[in-house]
Write an enzyme that holds these catalytic residues in place. Structure first.
Site, PDB file in Angstrom:
ATOM      1  N   GLY A 210      59.261  46.360 -28.552  1.00  0.00           N
ATOM      2  CA  GLY A 210      60.980  46.860 -27.946  1.00  0.00           C
ATOM      3  C   GLY A 210      61.938  45.913 -28.770  1.00  0.00           C
ATOM      4  O   GLY A 210      61.066  44.641 -29.047  1.00  0.00           O
ATOM      5  N   ASN A 211      63.245  45.507 -27.954  1.00  0.00           N
ATOM      6  CA  ASN A 211      64.036  44.351 -28.517  1.00  0.00           C
ATOM      7  C   ASN A 211      64.924  44.569 -27.313  1.00  0.00           C
ATOM      8  O   ASN A 211      64.827  45.269 -26.446  1.00  0.00           O
ATOM      9  CB  ASN A 211      64.517  44.995 -29.546  1.00  0.00           C
ATOM     10  CG  ASN A 211      65.630  45.733 -29.785  1.00  0.00           C
ATOM     11  OD1 ASN A 211      66.775  46.183 -29.105  1.00  0.00           O
ATOM     12  ND2 ASN A 211      65.412  47.445 -30.750  1.00  0.00           N
TER      13      ASN A 211
END
Ligand code: CTP
Length: 404
Positions: A210-211
């Site tokens: 993810g980020n």
């Protein structure tokens, strides 16, 4: 100019020293042509007299559930229906706390709870009270409930301490109210797609790539567009924020592929799309159905494959829609942003540079430059993300108007 002609405003005043400024704010509303009904808390009357306020508004001031002289019951429900906008200025820590928790023990709070109209709040208190986690929690609750907060300014406070907590100046509150009424209808009848947040690309049932995107920028854009009357489809990756405006239809997704499917569907009927999501560029080639076990491997190699580019896909079939993208760059920002705009078929790109400490992921502020394919370019100073959303939508409306 009578910028508020015929508008019904309920002005709520609670018990803080800034209440003396409310008389001037009331005067400004009246001069701008509004009809104003003042509702004051019992403590508010210690700071400013109802006689002053009723002389300025031309209406009896409402404070108690029953009128003192006639015993007549004041209907907070009628007031709530009458108002086009409720402005609570000053809002003390106590009033904010009661609003956030529905503690309806005075006429101001019962009116707030019955109000069908939007509500703006201009807090005023000492710096430590403003900074207290409880006040900040209550402010967040009000924001989630759809209340617009007019942030207090910094400066010398009545306590002679210096810091954040003084009520915004009446002229600025008037400007915000004028903006509210003038922009309210500006996107009525338009459909806008907004993408927001990160995407999560699953490795196995418990792990993902993810980020750090929080979704705050995209949600602020969706809220602002909805407030201007647009019907918004907000396609969002996993985030921990809520939406409140009934004009927003929220579609929760997880992966880039799911985001693409939802965005393509909403794109069909929309007039403009603003793509603020931080879409993962790569996804694991395989998603393991069971949790990868530590003892089964010495190390782990993940093969990643490219995700579809949602913006570029929409850009290819955008027709007369306006397509807005974001660019988060660390170097050669300007050139990269322009190249990205062209490559993806965008009409406008919002560049934020990770070099600026006030811009980027998980912050409440952002600093952007808006670059348009008609050659216009505007660099804005760092602002709250909500205010950045106002700038972006002003630019979008300007482009929509010139396309006509
Ligand atoms: N975007 C998208 N789909 C992707 C990647 C990006 O729709 N798979 C959109 C973003 O929402 C944003 C714009 O494209 O509006 C630019 O995103 P960015 O991550 O800066 O661009 P990339 O194409 O991923 O380029 P790079 O990571 O190489 O800078």
């Amino acid at each position: 100019m009578q910028t508020l002609k015929g508008k019904h405003i309920v002005l709520g005043i609670s018990g803080g020293i800034a209440a003396y400024k409310s008389a001037y704010l009331l005067r400004l509303f009246i001069k701008a042509g509004a009809e104003v009904q003042v509702v004051i808390t019992p403590n508010g009357k210690e700071f400013i007299t109802p006689a002053t306020l009723s002389a300025l508004s031309g209406k009896p001031v409402v404070s108690e559930f029953f009128a003192a002289n006639t015993g007549e019951w004041h209907s907070h429900v009628d007031l709530g229906l009458w108002s086009d906008l409720m402005v609570i200025a000053p809002a003390t820590a106590s009033t904010i706390g009661k609003m956030a928790n529905g503690v309806a023990d005075n006429m101001l709070i019962t009116t707030y709870l019955s109000a069908k109209s939007p509500v703006m709040v201009a807090p005023a208190m000492d710096l430590d009270m403003w900074a207290h986690p409880s006040t900040q929690r209550n402010i967040r609750t009000l924001e989630q409930d759809g209340v617009e907060i007019i942030q207090p300014g910094s400066g010398e406070l009545a306590s002679h301490l210096t810091g954040k907590g003084r009520m915004e100046e009446p002229e600025e509150i008037l400007r915000r109210v004028e903006c509210f009424f003038s922009r309210r209808e500006s996107l009525r009848g338009k459909r806008i797609l907004v993408t927001a947040g990160p995407t999560y690309e699953d490795i196995d049932p418990v792990r993902f790539i993810g980020n750090y995107s929080s979704g705050k920028m995209g949600f602020a854009i969706a809220e602002e567009a909805a407030q201007r009357g647009a019907l918004v489809t907000l396609v969002t990756g996993p985030v921990s924020i809520e939406t409140s405006n009934p004009n927003i239809e929220r579609v929760d997704v997880r992966s880039a592929r799911q985001m693409m499917e939802a965005a393509e569907k909403a794109f069909e009927d929309c007039d403009a799309a603003i793509l603020s999501a931080a879409v993962a560029d790569y996804t694991p080639e395989f998603r393991h159905d069971t949790k990868l076990k530590r003892e089964n491997t010495d190390g782990l190699e993940l093969r990643l494959v490219k995700n579809p580019d949602i913006a570029a896909g929409l850009g290819e079939r955008k027709g007369d829609r306006i397509l807005v993208g974001f660019a988060l760059e660390t170097d050669h920002e300007h050139d990269n942003a322009i190249a990205k705009m062209r490559r993806k078929g965008l009409d406008m790109i919002v560049l934020n540079s990770l070099r600026n400490p006030l811009a980027g992921f998980n912050k409440d502020t952002n600093q952007v430059t808006v670059i348009r394919n008609d050659g216009k370019e505007t660099e804005y100073p760092a602002k709250e993300k909500k205010e950045v959303a106002v700038d972006i939508l002003d630019q979008l409306e300007d482009m929509m108007a010139s396309e006509r």
